[in-house]
Design a protein around this motif. Structure first.
Motif: not given
Length: 264
Positions: A165-168, A194-196, A222-226, A231-232
Protein backbone atom coordinates in the motif's frame (compact mmCIF):
# COMPACT_ATOMS: atom_id res chain seq x y z
CA UNK A 1 22.24 11.61 7.35
CA UNK A 2 21.30 14.11 4.63
CA UNK A 3 24.80 14.87 3.38
CA UNK A 4 26.22 11.34 3.56
CA UNK A 5 26.96 9.75 0.20
CA UNK A 6 26.90 6.29 1.77
CA UNK A 7 24.35 4.34 3.74
CA UNK A 8 25.85 3.79 7.19
CA UNK A 9 24.74 0.85 9.31
CA UNK A 10 26.56 0.45 12.61
CA UNK A 11 29.67 2.08 11.17
CA UNK A 12 29.71 0.03 7.96
CA UNK A 13 29.27 1.88 4.67
CA UNK A 14 27.23 0.75 1.67
CA UNK A 15 26.74 2.29 -1.74
CA UNK A 16 23.24 0.88 -2.30
CA UNK A 17 20.30 2.12 -0.26
CA UNK A 18 18.14 -0.87 -1.09
CA UNK A 19 18.06 -3.89 1.23
CA UNK A 20 16.40 -6.95 -0.28
CA UNK A 21 14.72 -10.09 1.03
CA UNK A 22 15.35 -13.65 -0.13
CA UNK A 23 11.89 -15.22 0.28
CA UNK A 24 8.90 -15.83 -2.02
CA UNK A 25 10.74 -15.95 -5.36
CA UNK A 26 9.47 -18.46 -7.93
CA UNK A 27 12.93 -20.06 -8.20
CA UNK A 28 16.49 -19.77 -6.95
CA UNK A 29 17.65 -18.55 -10.34
CA UNK A 30 15.08 -15.75 -10.34
CA UNK A 31 16.03 -14.85 -6.76
CA UNK A 32 19.71 -14.55 -7.62
CA UNK A 33 19.08 -12.59 -10.80
CA UNK A 34 16.71 -10.18 -9.03
CA UNK A 35 19.14 -9.57 -6.17
CA UNK A 36 21.96 -8.88 -8.61
CA UNK A 37 19.76 -6.57 -10.69
CA UNK A 38 18.69 -4.64 -7.59
CA UNK A 39 22.34 -3.76 -6.88
CA UNK A 40 21.61 -4.38 -3.21
CA UNK A 41 24.55 -5.16 -0.94
CA UNK A 42 22.49 -6.50 1.97
CA UNK A 43 20.12 -9.46 1.84
CA UNK A 44 17.85 -10.64 4.64
CA UNK A 45 17.51 -14.32 5.53
CA UNK A 46 15.08 -16.15 7.79
CA UNK A 47 16.45 -19.00 9.87
CA UNK A 48 12.96 -20.26 10.69
CA UNK A 49 12.09 -20.77 7.04
CA UNK A 50 15.35 -22.44 6.01
CA UNK A 51 17.43 -24.31 8.58
CA UNK A 52 20.99 -25.05 7.44
CA UNK A 53 21.85 -26.51 10.83
CA UNK A 54 19.63 -29.50 10.03
CA UNK A 55 20.78 -29.69 6.40
CA UNK A 56 17.63 -27.88 5.32
CA UNK A 57 17.90 -25.63 2.28
CA UNK A 58 21.61 -26.28 1.69
CA UNK A 59 21.31 -25.33 -1.98
CA UNK A 60 19.53 -22.13 -1.00
CA UNK A 61 22.32 -21.12 1.36
CA UNK A 62 25.05 -21.99 -1.10
CA UNK A 63 23.40 -19.93 -3.83
CA UNK A 64 22.88 -16.99 -1.49
CA UNK A 65 26.43 -17.06 -0.19
CA UNK A 66 27.79 -17.19 -3.74
CA UNK A 67 26.55 -13.63 -4.23
CA UNK A 68 29.07 -12.37 -1.68
CA UNK A 69 26.66 -9.96 -0.01
CA UNK A 70 26.22 -8.93 3.61
CA UNK A 71 23.70 -11.21 5.29
CA UNK A 72 21.10 -9.78 7.64
CA UNK A 73 19.44 -12.64 9.57
CA UNK A 74 15.96 -11.89 10.88
CA UNK A 75 13.72 -13.23 13.62
CA UNK A 76 10.61 -13.47 11.43
CA UNK A 77 7.84 -15.56 12.94
CA UNK A 78 8.80 -14.96 16.58
CA UNK A 79 6.06 -14.08 19.05
CA UNK A 80 7.97 -13.89 22.34
CA UNK A 81 11.20 -12.44 23.66
CA UNK A 82 12.47 -15.94 24.44
CA UNK A 83 11.99 -17.00 20.80
CA UNK A 84 13.69 -13.83 19.56
CA UNK A 85 16.75 -14.19 21.78
CA UNK A 86 17.20 -17.89 21.04
CA UNK A 87 16.85 -17.42 17.28
CA UNK A 88 19.21 -14.44 17.29
CA UNK A 89 21.89 -16.47 19.06
CA UNK A 90 21.48 -19.34 16.60
CA UNK A 91 21.77 -16.93 13.69
CA UNK A 92 24.92 -15.36 15.11
CA UNK A 93 26.56 -18.77 15.41
CA UNK A 94 25.51 -20.03 11.98
CA UNK A 95 26.10 -16.90 9.94
CA UNK A 96 29.04 -15.52 11.92
CA UNK A 97 27.46 -12.08 12.21
CA UNK A 98 26.22 -9.99 15.10
CA UNK A 99 23.71 -8.22 12.87
CA UNK A 100 20.08 -9.10 13.50
CA UNK A 101 16.84 -7.77 12.09
CA UNK A 102 14.57 -7.84 15.10
CA UNK A 103 11.01 -8.91 14.37
CA UNK A 104 8.67 -9.61 17.29
CA UNK A 105 5.10 -10.03 16.11
CA UNK A 106 2.27 -9.04 18.41
CA UNK A 107 -0.72 -9.59 16.13
CA UNK A 108 -1.26 -12.22 13.44
CA UNK A 109 -3.90 -10.25 11.56
CA UNK A 110 -1.67 -7.43 10.34
CA UNK A 111 1.68 -8.80 11.58
CA UNK A 112 2.13 -5.69 13.70
CA UNK A 113 5.25 -5.68 15.88
CA UNK A 114 4.68 -6.07 19.61
CA UNK A 115 5.10 -2.53 21.03
CA UNK A 116 5.30 -3.75 24.62
CA UNK A 117 8.15 -6.20 24.24
CA UNK A 118 10.04 -4.89 21.21
CA UNK A 119 12.12 -2.36 23.12
CA UNK A 120 12.85 -4.84 25.91
CA UNK A 121 13.99 -7.45 23.37
CA UNK A 122 16.20 -4.91 21.61
CA UNK A 123 17.78 -3.96 24.93
CA UNK A 124 18.57 -7.62 25.75
CA UNK A 125 20.16 -8.23 22.35
CA UNK A 126 22.17 -5.00 22.37
CA UNK A 127 23.62 -5.86 25.78
CA UNK A 128 24.58 -9.27 24.36
CA UNK A 129 26.63 -7.63 21.63
CA UNK A 130 24.16 -7.68 18.76
CA UNK A 131 23.79 -4.86 16.25
CA UNK A 132 20.02 -4.62 16.23
CA UNK A 133 17.87 -3.40 13.35
CA UNK A 134 14.34 -3.40 14.80
CA UNK A 135 11.22 -3.61 12.66
CA UNK A 136 8.49 -1.45 14.21
CA UNK A 137 5.37 0.57 13.42
CA UNK A 138 5.40 4.27 12.57
CA UNK A 139 4.99 5.20 16.25
CA UNK A 140 7.33 8.05 17.21
CA UNK A 141 7.49 7.10 20.89
CA UNK A 142 8.45 3.49 20.14
CA UNK A 143 11.13 4.69 17.73
CA UNK A 144 12.54 7.08 20.32
CA UNK A 145 12.64 4.34 22.95
CA UNK A 146 14.52 2.08 20.52
CA UNK A 147 17.02 4.85 19.80
CA UNK A 148 17.42 5.59 23.51
CA UNK A 149 18.30 1.97 24.29
CA UNK A 150 21.06 1.98 21.69
CA UNK A 151 19.61 1.06 18.29
CA UNK A 152 21.57 2.99 15.67
CA UNK A 153 19.18 1.82 12.95
CA UNK A 154 15.37 1.78 13.18
CA UNK A 155 13.03 0.34 10.57
CA UNK A 156 9.42 1.59 10.77
CA UNK A 157 6.87 0.13 8.38
CA UNK A 158 5.36 2.09 5.52
CA UNK A 159 2.19 0.02 5.91
CA UNK A 160 1.48 -3.54 7.11
CA UNK A 161 3.90 -6.11 5.71
CA UNK A 162 2.96 -7.63 2.37
CA UNK A 163 0.17 -5.14 1.61
CA UNK A 164 1.98 -3.08 -1.03
CA UNK A 165 0.00 0.00 0.00
CA UNK A 166 2.96 2.36 0.21
CA UNK A 167 3.35 4.97 2.94
CA UNK A 168 0.03 4.88 4.78
CA UNK A 169 0.96 7.62 7.25
CA UNK A 170 3.60 9.94 5.77
CA UNK A 171 2.96 12.55 8.48
CA UNK A 172 3.99 10.09 11.20
CA UNK A 173 7.04 8.99 9.21
CA UNK A 174 8.05 12.64 8.71
CA UNK A 175 7.81 13.22 12.45
CA UNK A 176 10.12 10.26 13.12
CA UNK A 177 12.65 11.61 10.63
CA UNK A 178 12.48 15.08 12.18
CA UNK A 179 12.85 13.86 15.78
CA UNK A 180 15.63 11.34 15.05
CA UNK A 181 17.93 13.29 12.71
CA UNK A 182 21.06 11.28 13.57
CA UNK A 183 19.52 7.81 13.39
CA UNK A 184 19.68 5.68 10.26
CA UNK A 185 16.04 5.17 9.28
CA UNK A 186 14.93 2.45 6.88
CA UNK A 187 11.38 1.94 5.63
CA UNK A 188 10.64 -1.76 6.06
CA UNK A 189 7.40 -3.32 4.78
CA UNK A 190 4.38 -2.15 2.85
CA UNK A 191 6.04 -0.77 -0.28
CA UNK A 192 4.64 -2.10 -3.54
CA UNK A 193 5.73 0.27 -6.30
CA UNK A 194 8.94 2.09 -7.21
CA UNK A 195 7.05 5.36 -6.67
CA UNK A 196 6.53 4.32 -3.04
CA UNK A 197 10.30 4.06 -2.69
CA UNK A 198 10.77 7.53 -4.14
CA UNK A 199 8.24 8.87 -1.63
CA UNK A 200 10.18 7.30 1.25
CA UNK A 201 13.42 8.95 0.18
CA UNK A 202 11.69 12.28 -0.39
CA UNK A 203 10.73 12.19 3.30
CA UNK A 204 14.42 11.91 4.15
CA UNK A 205 14.64 8.19 4.89
CA UNK A 206 18.05 6.63 4.43
CA UNK A 207 17.09 3.33 2.80
CA UNK A 208 14.28 0.87 2.14
CA UNK A 209 13.94 -2.87 2.69
CA UNK A 210 11.88 -4.89 0.19
CA UNK A 211 10.86 -8.46 -0.42
CA UNK A 212 7.29 -9.04 -1.64
CA UNK A 213 7.25 -6.03 -3.99
CA UNK A 214 10.04 -7.61 -6.02
CA UNK A 215 9.62 -11.35 -5.42
CA UNK A 216 5.88 -11.36 -6.16
CA UNK A 217 5.98 -9.05 -9.16
CA UNK A 218 5.08 -10.53 -12.55
CA UNK A 219 8.69 -9.94 -13.57
CA UNK A 220 10.84 -9.85 -10.39
CA UNK A 221 14.07 -9.12 -12.23
CA UNK A 222 12.72 -6.07 -14.03
CA UNK A 223 11.01 -4.87 -10.86
CA UNK A 224 14.30 -5.18 -8.96
CA UNK A 225 15.91 -2.91 -11.52
CA UNK A 226 13.02 -0.45 -11.27
CA UNK A 227 13.40 -0.20 -7.50
CA UNK A 228 17.14 0.30 -7.86
CA UNK A 229 16.53 3.31 -10.09
CA UNK A 230 13.78 4.58 -7.78
CA UNK A 231 16.12 4.58 -4.79
CA UNK A 232 18.69 6.61 -6.69
CA UNK A 233 16.09 9.06 -8.01
CA UNK A 234 14.41 9.53 -4.64
CA UNK A 235 17.68 10.09 -2.81
CA UNK A 236 18.98 12.52 -5.44
CA UNK A 237 15.71 14.45 -5.37
CA UNK A 238 15.86 14.73 -1.59
CA UNK A 239 19.44 15.97 -1.63
CA UNK A 240 18.65 18.49 -4.38
CA UNK A 241 15.88 20.10 -2.32
CA UNK A 242 12.40 20.60 -3.68
CA UNK A 243 10.96 23.85 -4.99
CA UNK A 244 8.61 25.72 -2.62
CA UNK A 245 4.93 24.83 -2.76
CA UNK A 246 2.59 27.66 -3.71
CA UNK A 247 -1.15 28.17 -3.48
CA UNK A 248 -1.41 29.98 -6.82
CA UNK A 249 0.11 29.54 -10.25
CA UNK A 250 3.33 31.32 -11.10
CA UNK A 251 4.73 31.56 -14.62
CA UNK A 252 8.04 29.86 -15.17
CA UNK A 253 9.07 32.70 -17.48
CA UNK A 254 8.06 36.07 -15.99
CA UNK A 255 6.94 38.74 -18.47
CA UNK A 256 9.37 41.66 -18.44
CA UNK A 257 8.48 43.96 -21.30
CA UNK A 258 8.48 42.92 -24.93
CA UNK A 259 10.42 39.89 -26.24
CA UNK A 260 13.94 40.79 -27.28
CA UNK A 261 13.21 39.72 -30.86
CA UNK A 262 10.27 42.15 -31.24
CA UNK A 263 10.63 44.72 -34.02
CA UNK A 264 8.37 47.70 -34.71
Amino acid sequence: MKNSNKLIIYGQEFSSRLLIGSALYPSLDVMKAAIVKSESEIVTVSLRRQNPENNGGNIFWQELQSLGLTLLPNTAGCHSMKEVVNLAKMSRELFQTDWIKLELIGDEYNLQPDPMNLVAAADILLKDGFKVLPYCTDDLVICRRLADCGCEVIMPWGSPIGTGQGLANPQALSAIRHRLPDTTLIIDAGLGLPSHAVHAFELGYDAILLNSAIAQATDPITMASAFSYACKAGRAGYLAGRMPERQVAQPSTPIMGMPFWHQD
